[in-house]
Design a protein around this motif. Structure first.
Motif, PDB file in Angstrom:
ATOM      1  N   PRO A 155     -13.814  17.567  52.227  1.00  0.00           N
ATOM      2  CA  PRO A 155     -13.706  16.580  51.145  1.00  0.00           C
ATOM      3  C   PRO A 155     -12.914  15.341  51.541  1.00  0.00           C
ATOM      4  O   PRO A 155     -13.281  14.222  51.195  1.00  0.00           O
ATOM      5  CB  PRO A 155     -12.988  17.364  50.037  1.00  0.00           C
ATOM      6  N   VAL A 156     -11.809  15.539  52.277  1.00  0.00           N
ATOM      7  CA  VAL A 156     -10.996  14.391  52.678  1.00  0.00           C
ATOM      8  C   VAL A 156     -11.752  13.508  53.656  1.00  0.00           C
ATOM      9  O   VAL A 156     -11.758  12.275  53.535  1.00  0.00           O
ATOM     10  CB  VAL A 156      -9.664  14.862  53.300  1.00  0.00           C
ATOM     11  N   LEU A 157     -12.408  14.128  54.635  1.00  0.00           N
ATOM     12  CA  LEU A 157     -13.154  13.350  55.620  1.00  0.00           C
ATOM     13  C   LEU A 157     -14.287  12.569  54.952  1.00  0.00           C
ATOM     14  O   LEU A 157     -14.532  11.404  55.283  1.00  0.00           O
ATOM     15  CB  LEU A 157     -13.713  14.287  56.686  1.00  0.00           C
ATOM     16  N   GLY A 158     -14.981  13.223  53.990  1.00  0.00           N
ATOM     17  CA  GLY A 158     -16.037  12.514  53.275  1.00  0.00           C
ATOM     18  C   GLY A 158     -15.495  11.307  52.528  1.00  0.00           C
ATOM     19  O   GLY A 158     -16.094  10.228  52.549  1.00  0.00           O
ATOM     20  N   GLY A 159     -14.344  11.481  51.867  1.00  0.00           N
ATOM     21  CA  GLY A 159     -13.757  10.363  51.146  1.00  0.00           C
ATOM     22  C   GLY A 159     -13.273   9.259  52.067  1.00  0.00           C
ATOM     23  O   GLY A 159     -13.492   8.071  51.810  1.00  0.00           O
ATOM     24  N   VAL A 160     -12.628   9.643  53.176  1.00  0.00           N
ATOM     25  CA  VAL A 160     -12.097   8.647  54.113  1.00  0.00           C
ATOM     26  C   VAL A 160     -13.225   7.849  54.753  1.00  0.00           C
ATOM     27  O   VAL A 160     -13.169   6.611  54.827  1.00  0.00           O
ATOM     28  CB  VAL A 160     -11.236   9.338  55.195  1.00  0.00           C
ATOM     29  N   LEU A 161     -14.258   8.532  55.242  1.00  0.00           N
ATOM     30  CA  LEU A 161     -15.358   7.834  55.921  1.00  0.00           C
ATOM     31  C   LEU A 161     -16.091   6.893  54.973  1.00  0.00           C
ATOM     32  O   LEU A 161     -16.440   5.766  55.342  1.00  0.00           O
ATOM     33  CB  LEU A 161     -16.334   8.852  56.515  1.00  0.00           C
ATOM     34  N   THR A 162     -16.335   7.352  53.752  1.00  0.00           N
ATOM     35  CA  THR A 162     -17.048   6.506  52.794  1.00  0.00           C
ATOM     36  C   THR A 162     -16.192   5.317  52.377  1.00  0.00           C
ATOM     37  O   THR A 162     -16.673   4.182  52.283  1.00  0.00           O
ATOM     38  CB  THR A 162     -17.451   7.333  51.558  1.00  0.00           C
ATOM     39  N   HIS A 163     -14.911   5.565  52.130  1.00  0.00           N
ATOM     40  CA  HIS A 163     -14.014   4.502  51.692  1.00  0.00           C
ATOM     41  C   HIS A 163     -13.753   3.493  52.804  1.00  0.00           C
ATOM     42  O   HIS A 163     -13.649   2.287  52.548  1.00  0.00           O
ATOM     43  CB  HIS A 163     -12.693   5.119  51.225  1.00  0.00           C
ATOM     44  N   THR A 292     -17.604  21.889  42.045  1.00  0.00           N
ATOM     45  CA  THR A 292     -17.192  20.793  42.924  1.00  0.00           C
ATOM     46  C   THR A 292     -17.992  19.530  42.624  1.00  0.00           C
ATOM     47  O   THR A 292     -17.444  18.421  42.561  1.00  0.00           O
ATOM     48  CB  THR A 292     -17.386  21.199  44.393  1.00  0.00           C
ATOM     49  N   LEU A 293     -19.307  19.673  42.452  1.00  0.00           N
ATOM     50  CA  LEU A 293     -20.136  18.524  42.120  1.00  0.00           C
ATOM     51  C   LEU A 293     -19.716  17.910  40.791  1.00  0.00           C
ATOM     52  O   LEU A 293     -19.647  16.680  40.659  1.00  0.00           O
ATOM     53  CB  LEU A 293     -21.608  18.939  42.068  1.00  0.00           C
ATOM     54  N   VAL A 294     -19.421  18.748  39.804  1.00  0.00           N
ATOM     55  CA  VAL A 294     -19.004  18.235  38.496  1.00  0.00           C
ATOM     56  C   VAL A 294     -17.721  17.416  38.621  1.00  0.00           C
ATOM     57  O   VAL A 294     -17.589  16.339  38.018  1.00  0.00           O
ATOM     58  CB  VAL A 294     -18.829  19.400  37.500  1.00  0.00           C
ATOM     59  N   VAL A 295     -16.758  17.907  39.399  1.00  0.00           N
ATOM     60  CA  VAL A 295     -15.505  17.166  39.594  1.00  0.00           C
ATOM     61  C   VAL A 295     -15.781  15.805  40.219  1.00  0.00           C
ATOM     62  O   VAL A 295     -15.255  14.772  39.769  1.00  0.00           O
ATOM     63  CB  VAL A 295     -14.532  17.981  40.463  1.00  0.00           C
ATOM     64  N   VAL A 296     -16.620  15.782  41.254  1.00  0.00           N
ATOM     65  CA  VAL A 296     -16.922  14.518  41.933  1.00  0.00           C
ATOM     66  C   VAL A 296     -17.635  13.556  40.987  1.00  0.00           C
ATOM     67  O   VAL A 296     -17.304  12.360  40.921  1.00  0.00           O
ATOM     68  CB  VAL A 296     -17.774  14.788  43.192  1.00  0.00           C
ATOM     69  N   LEU A 297     -18.628  14.043  40.253  1.00  0.00           N
ATOM     70  CA  LEU A 297     -19.348  13.170  39.322  1.00  0.00           C
ATOM     71  C   LEU A 297     -18.418  12.651  38.236  1.00  0.00           C
ATOM     72  O   LEU A 297     -18.478  11.470  37.860  1.00  0.00           O
ATOM     73  CB  LEU A 297     -20.505  13.937  38.694  1.00  0.00           C
ATOM     74  N   GLY A 311     -12.034  12.872  47.257  1.00  0.00           N
ATOM     75  CA  GLY A 311     -11.722  13.775  48.354  1.00  0.00           C
ATOM     76  C   GLY A 311     -10.309  14.318  48.273  1.00  0.00           C
ATOM     77  O   GLY A 311     -10.072  15.511  48.495  1.00  0.00           O
ATOM     78  N   LEU A 312      -9.364  13.446  47.949  1.00  0.00           N
ATOM     79  CA  LEU A 312      -7.964  13.888  47.850  1.00  0.00           C
ATOM     80  C   LEU A 312      -7.762  14.805  46.649  1.00  0.00           C
ATOM     81  O   LEU A 312      -6.929  15.721  46.689  1.00  0.00           O
ATOM     82  CB  LEU A 312      -7.047  12.674  47.762  1.00  0.00           C
ATOM     83  N   THR A 313      -8.505  14.576  45.569  1.00  0.00           N
ATOM     84  CA  THR A 313      -8.397  15.442  44.402  1.00  0.00           C
ATOM     85  C   THR A 313      -8.887  16.846  44.715  1.00  0.00           C
ATOM     86  O   THR A 313      -8.343  17.841  44.208  1.00  0.00           O
ATOM     87  CB  THR A 313      -9.195  14.853  43.224  1.00  0.00           C
ATOM     88  N   LEU A 314      -9.919  16.957  45.549  1.00  0.00           N
ATOM     89  CA  LEU A 314     -10.472  18.262  45.916  1.00  0.00           C
ATOM     90  C   LEU A 314      -9.655  18.965  47.002  1.00  0.00           C
ATOM     91  O   LEU A 314      -9.827  20.162  47.220  1.00  0.00           O
ATOM     92  CB  LEU A 314     -11.914  18.104  46.406  1.00  0.00           C
ATOM     93  N   LEU A 315      -8.781  18.219  47.682  1.00  0.00           N
ATOM     94  CA  LEU A 315      -8.027  18.812  48.784  1.00  0.00           C
ATOM     95  C   LEU A 315      -7.206  20.032  48.369  1.00  0.00           C
ATOM     96  O   LEU A 315      -7.213  21.041  49.093  1.00  0.00           O
ATOM     97  CB  LEU A 315      -7.119  17.748  49.419  1.00  0.00           C
ATOM     98  N   ALA A 373      -6.276  23.627  42.553  1.00  0.00           N
ATOM     99  CA  ALA A 373      -5.583  24.477  43.526  1.00  0.00           C
ATOM    100  C   ALA A 373      -5.651  25.937  43.097  1.00  0.00           C
ATOM    101  O   ALA A 373      -5.858  26.839  43.921  1.00  0.00           O
ATOM    102  CB  ALA A 373      -4.136  24.025  43.680  1.00  0.00           C
ATOM    103  N   VAL A 374      -5.484  26.187  41.798  1.00  0.00           N
ATOM    104  CA  VAL A 374      -5.591  27.561  41.287  1.00  0.00           C
ATOM    105  C   VAL A 374      -7.007  28.087  41.484  1.00  0.00           C
ATOM    106  O   VAL A 374      -7.214  29.247  41.871  1.00  0.00           O
ATOM    107  CB  VAL A 374      -5.176  27.613  39.806  1.00  0.00           C
ATOM    108  N   VAL A 375      -8.013  27.245  41.224  1.00  0.00           N
ATOM    109  CA  VAL A 375      -9.410  27.642  41.468  1.00  0.00           C
ATOM    110  C   VAL A 375      -9.598  28.037  42.930  1.00  0.00           C
ATOM    111  O   VAL A 375     -10.205  29.072  43.247  1.00  0.00           O
ATOM    112  CB  VAL A 375     -10.372  26.493  41.095  1.00  0.00           C
ATOM    113  N   GLY A 376      -9.070  27.229  43.842  1.00  0.00           N
ATOM    114  CA  GLY A 376      -9.227  27.515  45.264  1.00  0.00           C
ATOM    115  C   GLY A 376      -8.547  28.808  45.679  1.00  0.00           C
ATOM    116  O   GLY A 376      -9.084  29.577  46.488  1.00  0.00           O
ATOM    117  N   ILE A 377      -7.365  29.077  45.139  1.00  0.00           N
ATOM    118  CA  ILE A 377      -6.677  30.325  45.460  1.00  0.00           C
ATOM    119  C   ILE A 377      -7.517  31.519  44.993  1.00  0.00           C
ATOM    120  O   ILE A 377      -7.656  32.522  45.704  1.00  0.00           O
ATOM    121  CB  ILE A 377      -5.277  30.343  44.809  1.00  0.00           C
ATOM    122  N   GLY A 378      -8.089  31.417  43.809  1.00  0.00           N
ATOM    123  CA  GLY A 378      -8.951  32.482  43.329  1.00  0.00           C
ATOM    124  C   GLY A 378     -10.161  32.691  44.220  1.00  0.00           C
ATOM    125  O   GLY A 378     -10.537  33.837  44.528  1.00  0.00           O
ATOM    126  N   GLN A 379     -10.772  31.611  44.659  1.00  0.00           N
ATOM    127  CA  GLN A 379     -11.913  31.712  45.572  1.00  0.00           C
ATOM    128  C   GLN A 379     -11.509  32.407  46.868  1.00  0.00           C
ATOM    129  O   GLN A 379     -12.230  33.278  47.380  1.00  0.00           O
ATOM    130  CB  GLN A 379     -12.451  30.316  45.891  1.00  0.00           C
TER     131      GLN A 379
END
Length: 479
Positions: A155-163, A292-297, A311-315, A373-379
């Motif tokens: 996610p970070v790389l996608g955000g950095v490259l696009t930005h 993840t798509l919903v968050v980005v949209l 990207g940073l929000t998803l990190l 972050a809580v979602v990611g820990i659960g995953q």
């Protein structure tokens, strides 16, 4: 007369680097594109409802061709199929980077997914062919950390490259990053040992055609950019898809009885245990990818944030998933067994509920990264415990088919998650669509909990009660 065991491959560690890079590249191509997808739509035009296709066009062919890719490696050689897949992935990435329109980009994303279906199934077989003894476990164990790193960086790389808009490339850089990675893999590929199955399995073209047709008929109505899923044509397509899926099941059982090669090991379905695992896999990874798509949209379309912010929000989600997955796989599953699965599901559900609340807080909710972050820990807690529980009681001859089927269903679930949650969000993006997607996710996780309970009660072999826990198994495309 005893014979010495075969010696390990002399260039095995360089070869392992090629395999791990290819695995990471395939995972990156999902997370990077999700972050950059709204920018792709903004520059190429087309309906906003076509954005989910940028992910689904990759995961759908990957899912339906994964088992066939494994069979091709068994028959024609795993190194050969791996190299063909990487070369195809490289060319498809270049074509995606040069795409002049959204429809063209989606078409080449499908080619990428088909190429990935040739790459990913070869990894485990090639590692086992090149390594011996304790080194085999070390090599297989390196997959998880590499995938965790890719999940964090994507996610970070996608955000950095696009930005960054390097040389005016904008979103195209997220595909161009595959070029040096693919070239590095191809440069190391000669170090791979060639390997194939001792007996050439059948390809089952009829089974593959039925699986592709059934999947397309079921998924495509959910991804339509016009109309709903309850109109006549959509319902007819769904009904036809279910009928073709039933025909596929009959064809697989008939092929097994007649001794022909089939895509799946039908003995896996003699009890409700493994089907319950398939339902769990599809729904859990559907929620993970679709959310993840919903968050980005929500961030980029509704709240007008940029790709870097997304990207940073998803990190925190990716970092939490990587850390929890390592902890669960290395320590928790061995000690607490299936309780880790239930705990991970509960933690993820709490995170999804918190995410819904964060969406309701403001246009740029400050609590959203914490909730994710809580979602990611659960995953991360759920994934290794789930694959261990799903594969542990199976007979040796069933493991390969079961692992391949679980990964295929995982990718299909990701496609369905993007389709369903993306549609829920887009139906009312400005009026609580993100919250509705979270509630739909919680409903799906409740079904996962019920299916997980069935996994532990239906048709459990007696031997499984007293055997030690199997090694935790991860997945190469957890998101």
């Amino acid at each position: 007369m005893s014979t010495n065991p075969p010696s390990p491959h002399p260039r095995r560690w360089a070869a392992l680097a090629a395999l791990l890079t290819a695995e990471a590249m395939n995972l990156l191509d999902t997370t990077i594109v999700q972050v950059a997808a709204p920018r792709m739509h903004a520059e190429l035009g087309g309906p906003i409802s076509a954005v989910p296709w940028l992910t689904s066009a990759y995961t759908l062919p990957f899912a339906v061709l994964l088992l066939t890719g494994a069979r091709l490696g068994d028959r024609a050689g795993r190194r050969r199929m791996f190299r063909i897949g990487v070369a195809g992935f490289l060319l498809a990435s270049l074509a995606c980077a040069c795409a002049p329109a959204l429809g063209v980009l989606i078409a080449f994303r499908a080619v990428q997914g088909a190429a990935a279906a040739l790459i990913v199934p070869q990894t485990i077989g090639l590692i086992k062919a090149m390594f011996r003894g304790d080194e085999t476990a070390r090599a297989l164990g390196s997959i998880g950390p590499v995938m965790g790193l890719a999940a964090v960086c994507g996610p970070v790389l996608g955000g950095v490259l696009t930005h960054a808009d390097l040389f005016g490339s904008s979103w195209r850089a997220v595909f161009l990053v595959n070029v040096p990675l693919s070239l590095a893999v191809l440069a190391l590929a000669p170090f791979l040992a060639e390997d194939r199955a001792p007996r050439r399995p059948g390809l089952d073209p009829a089974g593959t055609a039925l699986a592709v047709l059934a999947t397309g008929l079921i998924v495509l109505p959910l991804l339509r950019s016009d109309g709903g899923v309850t109109d006549g044509s959509a319902l007819a397509s769904l009904g036809a898809g279910l009928a073709v899926a039933a025909a596929f099941a009959v064809q697989q059982r008939r092929g097994t009885r007649r001794g022909r090669g089939t895509l799946v090991e039908t003995s896996l379905f003699t009890s409700a245990r493994f089907p319950a695992a398939l339902v769990s896999s599809a729904l859990f990874f559907g929620v993970s990818t679709g959310l993840t798509l919903v968050v980005v949209l929500h961030l980029q379309v509704t709240s007008s944030a940029d790709a870097l912010t997304s990207g940073l929000t998803l990190l925190p989600c990716s970092a939490g998933m990587a850390a929890a997955s390592w902890c669960a796989g290395a320590h928790l599953v061995r000690r607490y067994g299936s309780a880790v699965l239930a705990a991970g599901l509960a933690v993820m559900a709490a995170g999804v509920a918190a995410t819904a609340g964060a969406f309701d807080a403001a246009d740029h909710p400050a609590l959203l990264p914490c909730a994710l972050a809580v979602v990611g820990i659960g995953q991360g807690l759920f994934t290794p415990a789930f694959f261990t529980a799903a594969l542990h009681p199976l007979r040796p001859q069933e493991i390969g088919s079961a692992a391949g089927l679980l990964n295929a269903v995982q990718q299909l679930g990701a496609t369905l998650g993007v389709a369903v949650l993306g549609r829920v969000y887009l139906a009312s993006a400005a009026g609580g669509g993100a919250q509705r997607a979270c509630w739909a996710s919680l409903a799906a996780l409740a079904v996962v909990a019920a299916a997980g309970r069935l996994m532990h009660t239906a048709g459990r072999p007696v031997a499984a009660e007293s055997e030690p826990a199997a090694e935790p198994l991860g997945t190469t495309h957890a998101r």
